[in-house]
Structure formats: C-alpha cells, structure tokens
Enzyme design. Structure first.
Site, PDB file in Angstrom:
ATOM      1  N   SER A   1      -7.479  -7.706  12.180  1.00 32.04           N
ATOM      2  CA  SER A   1      -7.450  -6.238  12.137  1.00 32.04           C
ATOM      3  C   SER A   1      -6.869  -5.633  13.411  1.00 32.04           C
ATOM      4  O   SER A   1      -7.077  -6.153  14.511  1.00 32.04           O
ATOM      5  CB  SER A   1      -8.857  -5.678  11.928  1.00 32.04           C
TER       6      SER A   1
ATOM      7  N   HIS B   1      -6.064   1.242   8.213  1.00 30.83           N
ATOM      8  CA  HIS B   1      -7.234   0.819   8.995  1.00 30.83           C
ATOM      9  C   HIS B   1      -7.141   1.520  10.365  1.00 30.83           C
ATOM     10  O   HIS B   1      -6.057   1.595  10.940  1.00 30.83           O
ATOM     11  CB  HIS B   1      -7.178  -0.704   9.157  1.00 30.83           C
TER      12      HIS B   1
ATOM     13  N   CYS C   1     -12.751  -6.687   4.901  1.00 30.17           N
ATOM     14  CA  CYS C   1     -11.391  -7.237   4.947  1.00 30.17           C
ATOM     15  C   CYS C   1     -11.236  -8.716   4.593  1.00 30.17           C
ATOM     16  O   CYS C   1     -10.517  -9.064   3.665  1.00 30.17           O
ATOM     17  CB  CYS C   1     -10.811  -7.009   6.336  1.00 30.17           C
TER      18      CYS C   1
ATOM     19  N   ASP D   1      -4.943  -1.466   3.726  1.00 30.70           N
ATOM     20  CA  ASP D   1      -6.201  -1.804   4.400  1.00 30.70           C
ATOM     21  C   ASP D   1      -7.082  -0.560   4.537  1.00 30.70           C
ATOM     22  O   ASP D   1      -6.708   0.392   5.217  1.00 30.70           O
ATOM     23  CB  ASP D   1      -5.888  -2.383   5.784  1.00 30.70           C
ATOM     24  N   ASP D   2      -8.218  -0.569   3.876  1.00 28.71           N
ATOM     25  CA  ASP D   2      -9.180   0.544   3.938  1.00 28.71           C
ATOM     26  C   ASP D   2      -8.654   1.807   3.265  1.00 28.71           C
ATOM     27  O   ASP D   2      -9.104   2.914   3.582  1.00 28.71           O
ATOM     28  CB  ASP D   2      -9.593   0.875   5.380  1.00 28.71           C
TER      29      ASP D   2
ATOM     30  N   ARG E   1      -9.729 -10.344   1.078  1.00 28.43           N
ATOM     31  CA  ARG E   1      -8.434 -11.039   1.074  1.00 28.43           C
ATOM     32  C   ARG E   1      -8.566 -12.482   0.570  1.00 28.43           C
ATOM     33  O   ARG E   1      -7.682 -12.997  -0.121  1.00 28.43           O
ATOM     34  CB  ARG E   1      -7.830 -11.021   2.487  1.00 28.43           C
TER      35      ARG E   1
ATOM     36  N   ASP F   1      -7.803  -3.347   0.122  1.00 29.62           N
ATOM     37  CA  ASP F   1      -8.803  -4.410   0.302  1.00 29.62           C
ATOM     38  C   ASP F   1     -10.241  -3.914   0.223  1.00 29.62           C
ATOM     39  O   ASP F   1     -11.158  -4.693   0.008  1.00 29.62           O
ATOM     40  CB  ASP F   1      -8.583  -5.160   1.629  1.00 29.62           C
TER      41      ASP F   1
ATOM     42  N   LYS G   1     -16.388   1.961   2.540  1.00 34.62           N
ATOM     43  CA  LYS G   1     -16.273   0.589   3.066  1.00 34.62           C
ATOM     44  C   LYS G   1     -17.624   0.096   3.603  1.00 34.62           C
ATOM     45  O   LYS G   1     -18.367   0.851   4.226  1.00 34.62           O
ATOM     46  CB  LYS G   1     -15.246   0.585   4.203  1.00 34.62           C
TER      47      LYS G   1
ATOM     48  N   HIS H   1      -5.806 -12.057   8.550  1.00 34.12           N
ATOM     49  CA  HIS H   1      -7.264 -11.938   8.608  1.00 34.12           C
ATOM     50  C   HIS H   1      -7.999 -12.979   7.777  1.00 34.12           C
ATOM     51  O   HIS H   1      -9.069 -12.712   7.207  1.00 34.12           O
ATOM     52  CB  HIS H   1      -7.728 -10.520   8.226  1.00 34.12           C
TER      53      HIS H   1
ATOM     54  N   LYS I   1      -1.060  -7.903   7.875  1.00 31.62           N
ATOM     55  CA  LYS I   1      -2.351  -8.393   8.368  1.00 31.62           C
ATOM     56  C   LYS I   1      -2.801  -9.612   7.565  1.00 31.62           C
ATOM     57  O   LYS I   1      -2.875  -9.567   6.341  1.00 31.62           O
ATOM     58  CB  LYS I   1      -3.379  -7.275   8.233  1.00 31.62           C
TER      59      LYS I   1
HETATM   60 MG    MG Z   1     -10.128  -3.399   5.025  1.00 25.44          MG
END
Ligand code: MG
Length: 487
Positions: free
Chosen positions: A154, A230, A76, A36-37, A80, A282, A303, A131, A129
């Site tokens: 998140s 994240h 995010c 994530d990130d 996904r 992501d 991002k 989300h 995660k």
């Molecule tokens: Mg993300």
C-alpha cells in the site's frame, strides 16, 4: 491438450491474419482493472453525482453492471489473494493487509490467474499495487506474470503515512521503511516521494497501454491494480481540480481517464472486440479519512467491516459482441468467480486443489435462467473471524466486534479520525428490501436464521472460525519466506 487460446495463437503464427480471425473466435484477452478502496457509490453508473466517470460508465453501458458483487474480505491483501486464486482468502492463508516486513506470500502450490493464463499461452503483465508479499519469492514474476511494474504494497506504508507525517523524518523512518517502486524484481526507485506518488496513475496507465500495443498478436492477461484511491491521495498536476469535486473526485477522474486510455489502445490495436475488460475494487471506502474517502453509496459502514459498505463493490464487465450491453445483474457473485470464469473462456483446466469460485459466464453472457451459482457467500475478516454470510436475499451477521463510522464526521485534510467500536449480535437483514442493513429481522424469521446457521456451521468446519474457536479442515497455508511450510 492444447487450450483454445493456444490453438488460436498457433493458428495465428501459422496462418497470419486468417489465424487472427480464428483466434478472435476462441478465447479473449483478459484485462482486470482493480481499484483500491474505491466505494460502491464512487462511479457515475453506481450513483455518484459530484463528478463524472464517463469511461467507467461506458463499461456499464457497453457491458454489464453487477449490483450485488462482493470481495471475500474488506481489506487489501486478503481481497487480492481471493481475486487471483479464485479461493476464499482463508483457504489460501492470506488475511488482513501484509506490512512491509511481512514474511508471508501466496504459496507456490496455489495457482494464480496469471499462471492459469500463462499455461494457455497468454502473455501476462501485472501493473500497480501487488500487496501479496514483499520478499522476492512472492512478487508477481514468481506467480505467473511475465512483467511487473508498481508498488509492492500500500502507498500509505511509507514514511509519509498520514498517521506519522507530523513526526520528524527520523521518527517517521523508525515507523515505516522507504517505499520502493519495482520493475520486475528490481527496485527502480528506492524511496518513493510525495511528488512520485502524483505520477503513479499516469505511469501505470502508460505501462498498460505499452503492454497492450506490444501484444496485439498474442493473447494476453493484463492486471492493473491502481494504488489509488487508497490514502494518501495523489493526482497528477494536470488532474488537479479537474473533477470540480475536490481531491478525491480528481483521483477518481484520473482513474477514469486511465480506463479510457486502455479502452482506446484496445480499439486502436483492433483487438477491442476480442478483449474482456472487467473493473472492480478490493474493498469499500476507508471512511475514517473523511473527505479523502470514497462513498459506500448508502450501504452500511465501509472498509474493514463485513457490513455491505465494506464488502460490496462495483463490478463492470465488457466484451463487445459476447457480453450483451447495458444489462444490470442483481445476482450475488464475488471476485473469486473471475478465476473459474476466465478458465472457462480459455478452455483451461481448473487447478487440482479446491477453489471456491464458480464460473459466472452464464450471468455475464445473459444465458437464459442464469442465476448466482452460490448457495451462500461467506465473509471473513481479521484473523479467521467469520463475521457474516449471504444466501439469496438474506444476510446473516454473526456476533462480533467491529469498528463503526456511524454518526462520525471525518476531516478534510487527509488525516483520519478514530472509529467507535461496536458489538454486533446475531442479526438478519433482507438485502433486497433493506440493502443498508437498517432493520434486523432475525426475531421475525427464526427458521431462516436456523437454516443460515447450518450453512455457517459447514463453513466453520471447512475454513474455521476464531470467534467460535473452530478449526477448519480445508485451510491451506500461505508460504513464509523465513520458515517455508511443508507442502
Ligand atoms: Mg484496499
């Protein structure tokens, strides 16, 4: 008709070890690891030097590394949705990042990668995660997964959010509800604490390893969506200081350890050679968080933008004996391609509804003459804003406002700084010559711009574009837990 995977499983059931051998020649287990990130420049094999990522680098040396791999949106939930449905997120109606109170989720008429695999006789597990909708009807068990363990959204959507941590507990509680940890559809921890967050990567890893060990006789699809890196960043006490590169490096190092544990379990169970493992992220790094953000590896912005730093991510794939080792693929591809690629490997039919991804197995397997199956890739952000597209080496930026981190310096304490807002015009970049998007060459290539705009117009007619007030004809609705859409 029975799928190849099902045939393999039935043969195993009937014939024991002989069947396992036959299954091993049919369809692989699928392991999707999704950070994530995590930025384009955050792994050793993508140029990171401040810390080591030996297990992730191993995926590259023993498999294939893509240099021009994309997510469909730099945020995010949208990203996904695209990964799991094989569709641009705009096609399936999921954009942005769904908040804890959101009533949206993936429509039950869409097919997820888990449903695709389950229909072929695969066991399926989601860890980490989600989300893609907090209401129970949208949780993983209702979208094709046999089991689930993790955070429903998140880890910063939380009373300890960096932006509210200076407030009193009462004031924080008004901004964010307690963050729950789920096992299946059940809340097993109603109020995740900072101490709990330190255990997340380790707990996800143990769940993943346990799942692998329990499935050695059946084909499986394992989706591990790490909550890290994240913000807010957390690492286990054992991982503190391990990278020698600060908290962000420690967090990446712990994810790398997790990948090592998962690869180790596959080897110990004797199924390493029949498992395709892929790793990606992501979206790009959340640059406003300074030293708590990753690196875009020199790409522009991060991002929340459709510049390369927001949408271009690492992609590694390893399947010993099937994916030739140590290769680098420079053809553009996107997370939406994984769904049809997996379908092809399983011998499964694609859904009757249109999907946007295309099977990239020829690129993974190094088939002669393999090239990107996409004439163009499109990037939507915010609410139906078509902000950019790529075709071959060309990237066309469409006029829009975006948040910029250029020239800014972040903090080192986990708190964000404000972005500057900037205006992009109609701009053209040649990504092979200029991956950092520094030289707008639209004026020198008017015919290219015209050609790309024609492709953009087709996409606007298909999925719409709020920036030019276009309605699309191919958008399908997300589901809403309060007002179920007619389907
Ligand atoms: Mg993300």
């Amino acid at each position: 008709m029975l799928s190849a995977a099902r045939v393999g499983f039935l043969l195993w059931t009937l014939l024991g070890p002989l069947g396992l051998v036959l299954a091993a020649t049919s369809a692989p287990n699928i392991v999707v690891l999704f950070a994530d990130d995590l930025g384009y420049g955050d792994l050793g094999c993508y140029g990171a030097t401040a810390y080591q990522t030996p297990h992730l680098d191993r995926l590259a040396t023993e498999g294939v590394r893509f240099t021009d791999f994309y997510v469909s949106s730099p945020v995010c939930s949208a990203s996904r949705a695209a990964l799991l449905t094989g569709c641009y997120h705009e096609r399936v109606g999921i954009s942005g990042a769904l908040g804890p109170a959101s009533t949206s989720g993936i429509h039950p008429d869409e097919t997820t990668m888990a449903e695709l695999c389950r229909a072929s006789g695969y066991a399926t597990a989601a860890i980490g995660k989600w989300h893609l909708g907090r209401p129970e009807q949208f949780l993983p068990l209702q979208h094709g997964f046999d089991s689930y363990f993790g955070l429903p959204y998140s880890n910063d959507m939380w009373p300890f959010h960096p932006g509210v941590r200076h407030l009193t507990p009462e004031e924080r509680a008004k901004r964010w509800p307690p963050l729950p940890l789920l096992d299946g559809n059940q809340v097993v921890d109603p109020e995740v604490s900072p101490e709990d967050q330190k255990t997340l990567t380790g707990r996800y890893t143990r769940r993943a390893v346990d799942f692998i060990r329990s499935q050695r006789e059946t084909p499986f699809f394992l989706y591990v969506a790490y909550s890290m890196p994240h913000v807010p960043l957390f690492v286990s006490p054992e991982g503190e200081g391990r990278s020698g590169a600060g908290l962000y490096g420690d967090v990446i190092r712990e994810i790398d350890d997790s990948v090592g544990s998962i690869l180790g379990a596959l080897t110990e169970e004797g199924i390493d050679g029949n498992t395709m493992v892929v790793f990606s992220s992501d979206n790009g790094p959340w640059l406003s968080y300074g030293k708590h953000a990753g690196s875009s590896g020199g790409l522009r912005e991060g991002k929340g933008t459709c510049w390369e730093g927001g949408i271009r991510v690492p992609f590694l794939a390893r399947w010993p004996g099937k994916i030739p080792s140590g290769r680098v693929v420079r053809e553009p591809a996107m997370t939406i391609d994984l769904f049809p690629t997996v379908a092809g490997l399983l011998g499964a039919n694609l859904p009757s509804r249109r999907i946007d991804g295309v099977d990239i197995w020829p690129l993974l397997a190094d088939r002669a003459g393999a090239e990107s199956p996409h004439d163009a890739l499109f990037f939507y952000f915010l609410s139906n804003e078509l902000q950019a597209m790529r075709s071959g080496p060309w990237k066309l930026i469409l006029p829009h406002r975006y948040r910029s981190f250029a020239g800014l310096t972040g903090r080192d304490d986990g708190l964000p700084v404000e972005y500057a807002m900037r205006e992009a015009g109609l701009e053209l970049y040649h990504l092979e010559d200029d991956p950092a998007e520094t030289k707008d060459v639209a004026a020198q290539h008017p015919a290219v711009v015209e050609d790309l705009l024609r492709k953009v117009e087709v996409m606007r007619g298909d999925l719409g574009d709020r920036l030019t007030s276009r309605k699309g004809s191919g958008n399908r609705p997300a589901a809403d837990s309060v007002q179920p859409p007619k389907s």
